[in-house]
Design a protein around this motif. Structure first.
Motif, mmCIF file in Angstrom:
data_model
loop_
_atom_site.group_PDB
_atom_site.id
_atom_site.type_symbol
_atom_site.label_atom_id
_atom_site.label_comp_id
_atom_site.label_asym_id
_atom_site.label_seq_id
_atom_site.Cartn_x
_atom_site.Cartn_y
_atom_site.Cartn_z
ATOM 1 N N GLN A 45 6.798 -0.965 8.014
ATOM 2 C CA GLN A 45 7.937 -0.862 7.108
ATOM 3 C C GLN A 45 7.744 0.349 6.211
ATOM 4 O O GLN A 45 6.656 0.580 5.702
ATOM 5 C CB GLN A 45 8.049 -2.124 6.252
ATOM 6 C CG GLN A 45 8.357 -3.381 7.033
ATOM 7 C CD GLN A 45 8.471 -4.594 6.138
ATOM 8 O OE1 GLN A 45 8.232 -4.516 4.940
ATOM 9 N NE2 GLN A 45 8.852 -5.722 6.715
ATOM 10 N N GLU A 46 8.784 1.122 6.047
ATOM 11 C CA GLU A 46 8.719 2.309 5.203
ATOM 12 C C GLU A 46 9.779 2.218 4.127
ATOM 13 O O GLU A 46 10.903 1.784 4.375
ATOM 14 C CB GLU A 46 8.920 3.576 6.036
ATOM 15 C CG GLU A 46 7.820 3.812 7.066
ATOM 16 C CD GLU A 46 7.997 5.115 7.818
ATOM 17 O OE1 GLU A 46 8.997 5.816 7.543
ATOM 18 O OE2 GLU A 46 7.154 5.436 8.664
ATOM 19 N N GLN A 47 9.397 2.636 2.945
ATOM 20 C CA GLN A 47 10.325 2.611 1.829
ATOM 21 C C GLN A 47 10.153 3.874 1.002
ATOM 22 O O GLN A 47 9.038 4.231 0.624
ATOM 23 C CB GLN A 47 10.065 1.374 0.950
ATOM 24 C CG GLN A 47 11.045 1.237 -0.204
ATOM 25 C CD GLN A 47 10.950 -0.116 -0.879
ATOM 26 O OE1 GLN A 47 10.567 -1.098 -0.253
ATOM 27 N NE2 GLN A 47 11.301 -0.167 -2.148
ATOM 28 N N ASN A 48 11.233 4.567 0.757
ATOM 29 C CA ASN A 48 11.199 5.778 -0.041
ATOM 30 C C ASN A 48 11.390 5.448 -1.516
ATOM 31 O O ASN A 48 12.130 4.526 -1.863
ATOM 32 C CB ASN A 48 12.297 6.749 0.403
ATOM 33 C CG ASN A 48 12.091 7.236 1.822
ATOM 34 O OD1 ASN A 48 10.961 7.450 2.261
ATOM 35 N ND2 ASN A 48 13.172 7.421 2.554
ATOM 36 N N PHE A 49 10.701 6.193 -2.370
ATOM 37 C CA PHE A 49 10.906 6.027 -3.802
ATOM 38 C C PHE A 49 10.657 7.363 -4.485
ATOM 39 O O PHE A 49 9.996 8.247 -3.934
ATOM 40 C CB PHE A 49 10.000 4.942 -4.392
ATOM 41 C CG PHE A 49 8.531 5.176 -4.183
ATOM 42 C CD1 PHE A 49 7.792 5.931 -5.088
ATOM 43 C CD2 PHE A 49 7.882 4.624 -3.095
ATOM 44 C CE1 PHE A 49 6.440 6.146 -4.900
ATOM 45 C CE2 PHE A 49 6.521 4.827 -2.893
ATOM 46 C CZ PHE A 49 5.802 5.591 -3.806
ATOM 47 N N GLN A 181 10.497 0.863 -7.366
ATOM 48 C CA GLN A 181 10.838 0.439 -6.010
ATOM 49 C C GLN A 181 10.873 -1.081 -5.864
ATOM 50 O O GLN A 181 11.536 -1.616 -4.977
ATOM 51 C CB GLN A 181 9.828 1.006 -5.016
ATOM 52 C CG GLN A 181 8.413 0.478 -5.186
ATOM 53 C CD GLN A 181 7.424 1.073 -4.220
ATOM 54 O OE1 GLN A 181 7.558 0.901 -3.017
ATOM 55 N NE2 GLN A 181 6.430 1.782 -4.751
ATOM 56 N N TYR A 182 10.175 -1.794 -6.766
ATOM 57 C CA TYR A 182 10.108 -3.252 -6.670
ATOM 58 C C TYR A 182 11.253 -3.955 -7.389
ATOM 59 O O TYR A 182 11.380 -5.180 -7.303
ATOM 60 C CB TYR A 182 8.763 -3.753 -7.210
ATOM 61 C CG TYR A 182 7.591 -3.217 -6.421
ATOM 62 C CD1 TYR A 182 7.351 -3.643 -5.123
ATOM 63 C CD2 TYR A 182 6.747 -2.253 -6.963
ATOM 64 C CE1 TYR A 182 6.295 -3.142 -4.389
ATOM 65 C CE2 TYR A 182 5.681 -1.744 -6.237
ATOM 66 C CZ TYR A 182 5.461 -2.193 -4.953
ATOM 67 O OH TYR A 182 4.408 -1.689 -4.222
#
Length: 207
Positions: A45-49, A181-182
């Motif tokens: 899983q990838e998440q940009n911030f 991001q959270y």
């Protein structure tokens, strides 16, 4: 039978080494006939911030900036922090032992990397020191608010270096944009407070 007691960090390192050495042996010993081996891998899983990088220009020479930064920090090792934790029965007992270790900034230097000395072996002339800093008591607030995932970003770092114009700079990454991001208001509040502590630390060393 003689039992050897190892400190937790050394015990962990020994277990990791034993696992890495034994895994190929175990793999060869397992019969392959009749065993279905899957080559598929789960997709990460990838998440940009967003990240906010802060650079403060020092009015002092490199060596004086480093000296004044260290004057604001307490100093210990992660091994000593874990030793104190193992010896305590409650978090309050642990906090009572850790609190005096923090410096005026309420932060503790738990690690140090002299990149300038490393690069001198290349040889490339460079002045650059990286300080790994934090406080278990503050980390508790972040982990309570955000859960185990936020532990990836703890402890944080602050970096003192001399640029190509021989101007001393202090840099660090703000914590609140990373924690955003959270989408956790309580976590963001704690992270914003820490951002203020880091800025005060950088200004104390720079001015």
């Amino acid at each position: 039978m003689k039992t050897i007691s190892l400190p937790l960090p050394k015990l962990f390192a020994a277990a990791l080494l034993a696992t890495s050495l034994c895994t190929p042996i175990f793999a060869q010993a397992i019969p392959q006939k009749g065993i279905a081996v899957s080559n598929t891998q789960s997709n990460p899983q990838e998440q940009n911030f967003s990240n906010v990088h802060v650079v403060v220009t020092s009015t002092k020479p490199f060596e004086k900036t480093v000296e004044d930064l260290q004057a604001e920090l307490g100093k210990t090792s992660t091994e000593d922090l874990m030793r104190l934790l193992s010896a305590s029965k409650t978090f309050d007992e642990y906090a009572a032992e850790v609190e005096p270790l923090a410096g005026r900034s309420h932060l503790i230097e738990v690690g140090f990397l002299n990149w300038g000395k490393v690069m001198s072996r290349v040889p490339i002339k460079m002045k650059a020191n990286c300080f790994i800093i934090g406080n278990p008591l503050t980390a508790r607030k972040l982990l309570e608010a955000g859960g185990p995932e936020v532990g990836l970003y703890l402890p944080t770092k602050i970096y003192v270096f001399e640029d190509n114009q021989r101007v001393t700079k202090i840099s660090y990454d703000r914590l609140s944009p990373v924690m955003a991001q959270y989408k956790n208001e309580k976590l963001s509040t704690v992270a914003t407070t820490i951002d203020g502590v880091l800025l005060r630390l950088a200004n104390a060393a720079a001015n």
